[in-house]
Design a protein around this motif. Structure first.
Motif, PDB file in Angstrom:
ATOM      1  N   LEU A 147       0.855  -1.181   0.000  1.00  0.00           N
ATOM      2  CA  LEU A 147       0.000   0.000   0.000  1.00  0.00           C
ATOM      3  C   LEU A 147       0.892   1.232   0.000  1.00  0.00           C
ATOM      4  O   LEU A 147       1.735   1.402   0.879  1.00  0.00           O
ATOM      5  CB  LEU A 147      -0.913  -0.015   1.230  1.00  0.00           C
ATOM      6  CG  LEU A 147      -1.669  -1.326   1.487  1.00  0.00           C
ATOM      7  CD1 LEU A 147      -2.614  -1.164   2.668  1.00  0.00           C
ATOM      8  CD2 LEU A 147      -2.425  -1.786   0.256  1.00  0.00           C
ATOM      9  N   THR A 148       0.722   2.090  -0.984  1.00  0.00           N
ATOM     10  CA  THR A 148       1.591   3.259  -1.105  1.00  0.00           C
ATOM     11  C   THR A 148       1.065   4.454  -0.332  1.00  0.00           C
ATOM     12  O   THR A 148       1.851   5.249   0.191  1.00  0.00           O
ATOM     13  CB  THR A 148       1.749   3.655  -2.577  1.00  0.00           C
ATOM     14  OG1 THR A 148       0.450   3.804  -3.148  1.00  0.00           O
ATOM     15  CG2 THR A 148       2.531   2.594  -3.340  1.00  0.00           C
ATOM     16  N   ILE A 149      -0.247   4.581  -0.264  1.00  0.00           N
ATOM     17  CA  ILE A 149      -0.864   5.702   0.448  1.00  0.00           C
ATOM     18  C   ILE A 149      -2.297   5.292   0.762  1.00  0.00           C
ATOM     19  O   ILE A 149      -2.946   4.616  -0.042  1.00  0.00           O
ATOM     20  CB  ILE A 149      -0.818   6.999  -0.398  1.00  0.00           C
ATOM     21  CG1 ILE A 149      -1.364   8.194   0.390  1.00  0.00           C
ATOM     22  CG2 ILE A 149      -1.503   6.843  -1.741  1.00  0.00           C
ATOM     23  CD1 ILE A 149      -1.108   9.545  -0.303  1.00  0.00           C
ATOM     24  N   GLY A 150      -2.797   5.687   1.927  1.00  0.00           N
ATOM     25  CA  GLY A 150      -4.161   5.286   2.199  1.00  0.00           C
ATOM     26  C   GLY A 150      -4.749   5.828   3.486  1.00  0.00           C
ATOM     27  O   GLY A 150      -4.041   6.149   4.444  1.00  0.00           O
ATOM     28  N   SER A 151      -6.073   5.966   3.443  1.00  0.00           N
ATOM     29  CA  SER A 151      -6.890   6.290   4.604  1.00  0.00           C
ATOM     30  C   SER A 151      -8.159   5.457   4.476  1.00  0.00           C
ATOM     31  O   SER A 151      -8.848   5.524   3.457  1.00  0.00           O
ATOM     32  CB  SER A 151      -7.242   7.778   4.626  1.00  0.00           C
ATOM     33  OG  SER A 151      -8.268   8.017   5.579  1.00  0.00           O
ATOM     34  N   GLU A 152      -8.455   4.679   5.515  1.00  0.00           N
ATOM     35  CA  GLU A 152      -9.607   3.790   5.462  1.00  0.00           C
ATOM     36  C   GLU A 152     -10.336   3.797   6.800  1.00  0.00           C
ATOM     37  O   GLU A 152      -9.729   3.555   7.836  1.00  0.00           O
ATOM     38  CB  GLU A 152      -9.167   2.358   5.152  1.00  0.00           C
ATOM     39  CG  GLU A 152      -8.457   2.196   3.833  1.00  0.00           C
ATOM     40  CD  GLU A 152      -7.804   0.826   3.725  1.00  0.00           C
ATOM     41  OE1 GLU A 152      -8.522  -0.164   3.559  1.00  0.00           O
ATOM     42  OE2 GLU A 152      -6.560   0.759   3.813  1.00  0.00           O
ATOM     43  N   ASP A 153     -11.608   4.087   6.730  1.00  0.00           N
ATOM     44  CA  ASP A 153     -12.472   3.975   7.904  1.00  0.00           C
ATOM     45  C   ASP A 153     -13.894   4.142   7.396  1.00  0.00           C
ATOM     46  O   ASP A 153     -14.384   5.243   7.284  1.00  0.00           O
ATOM     47  CB  ASP A 153     -12.136   5.036   8.956  1.00  0.00           C
ATOM     48  CG  ASP A 153     -12.720   4.677  10.324  1.00  0.00           C
ATOM     49  OD1 ASP A 153     -13.501   3.704  10.406  1.00  0.00           O
ATOM     50  OD2 ASP A 153     -12.386   5.360  11.296  1.00  0.00           O
ATOM     51  N   GLY A 154     -14.503   3.057   7.045  1.00  0.00           N
ATOM     52  CA  GLY A 154     -15.778   3.114   6.345  1.00  0.00           C
ATOM     53  C   GLY A 154     -15.533   3.146   4.849  1.00  0.00           C
ATOM     54  O   GLY A 154     -15.809   2.189   4.140  1.00  0.00           O
TER      55      GLY A 154
END
Lengths: 277, 75
Positions: free
Chosen positions: A150-157
């Motif tokens: 994963l190079t970049i990420g934001s996950e929450d929902g």
């Protein structure tokens, strides 16, 4: 030294390039004349393309040392407007030897698990998180077997993330519906851009290489984006990127012509630093 | 890649991290239930080094055979 530099370049250097160099200096780094020139040209190219307001954050991994590399060029849609996220990328576990500014190995390199950056800016902070873009520039890889980085990420929902997998490149914006391209390990510039609820486009080196036309309802995550992994509900995903990143960006959606212009600008910048893929 | 065992020194690390806005050392879960950090941080904690403020803490950690527990595979 800074004032001398300002005096010398003050009439010609782009104000955002100058501002970046001052922030680098205050963070314990320095900027060579050649790098300042390259940053100046990058700023001018982005302005000329009319895409400056597309960026909420642009990290360029440039300057004399690791502290310099973690100073983003842009932190908002304009220099004088609202600034977002951390003043510098918050470094977790990278060491000085992981960074080289120029040449074939130039960029910030993660050699193993546990190293990532926290940008401090979350999807929910964007003006309209239903659309937007992520990007990064990477060196070519040589990974074999099955992998997911994963190079970049934001996950929450929702998912606002980009992957480099053994099965190819993946881009997400809003949900886990992806735009994909079945090419692994390729160096260069990747963008994922959602321009509407039903169009997500993945670009490689300025050209569209994959789309998703699934209609989605984006779920804005309030977790700050991590680079070199993804922030999953507040914790780094274990699928850390292993390789070299040379820039990244977060911001508003990019059309195909804007994606091409952005690629041309960042490619010229990477070429000036001798680290173009 | 080599690792250091931080399992018994987490409280001290929390305190050092709290004093820094721009950097943090974060252990990851290793085999055997250990909390581990990259060994090469030691190479960057001399005088003027990037991790100099963490040097005393790093110096008390022992090398370990523990390795990261798992690398996520989403495929």
């Amino acid at each position: 030294m800074i004032s001398a530099r300002l005096g010398f370049f003050g009439q010609t250097t782009h104000p955002e390039a100058l501002n970046w160099s001052l922030r680098v200096a205050s963070n314990g780094g320095s900027v060579s004349a050649s790098t300042l020139s390259a940053v100046d040209k990058l700023c001018r190219a982005i302005d000329a393309a009319g895409i400056r307001d597309r960026f909420f954050r642009l990290g360029i991994f440039a300057g004399s040392n690791l502290s310099a590399a973690l100073v983003p060029l842009y932190r908002g849609q304009s220099l004088g407007g609202t600034q977002y996220g951390n003043a510098t990328d918050t470094n977790t576990n990278f060491i000085s030897a992981n960074y080289t500014e120029q040449g074939a190995s130039g960029g910030l390199t993660s050699t193993g698990t546990g190293r990532y950056l926290n940008t401090g800016i979350a999807p929910s902070a964007l003006t309209n998180p239903a659309v937007g873009h992520l990007s990064y520039y990477r060196s070519a890889g040589s990974q074999t077997g099955t992998f997911t980085y994963l190079t970049i990420g934001s996950e929450d929902g929702g998912a606002y993330r980009m992957d480099e997998r053994s099965t190819g490149q993946f881009g997400f914006w809003g949900t886990y519906n992806a735009a994909t391209n079945a090419v692994a390990n390729a160096g260069g510039h990747r963008i994922v851009s959602r321009t509407s609820a039903s169009l997500l486009t993945l670009y490689s080196n300025g050209a569209s290489v994959g789309t998703s036309s699934t209609t989605i309802t984006a779920v804005p995550s309030s977790r700050p984006w991590f680079v070199f992994t993804s922030n999953v509900a507040g914790a780094p995903n274990a699928s850390y990127f292993i390789g070299t990143l040379r820039s990244y960006s977060i911001g508003n959606e990019l059309t195909s012509s804007q994606a091409a212009a952005y690629y041309n600008a960042i490619q010229s910048f990477q070429t000036a630093l001798g680290r173009n893929a | 890649m080599m690792w250091l065992d931080a399992s018994n020194s987490m409280a001290e690390l929390v305190a050092i991290n709290a004093a820094h806005d721009d950097r943090q050392i974060m252990p990851i879960r290793g085999t055997g239930g250990r909390m581990i950090v990259p060994f090469d941080l030691l190479a960057d904690c001399g005088q003027g080094g990037y991790w100099a403020d963490y040097c005393e803490w790093l110096a008390i950690l022992s090398p370990t055979d523990s390795v990261p527990e798992a690398v996520g595979q989403l495929e």
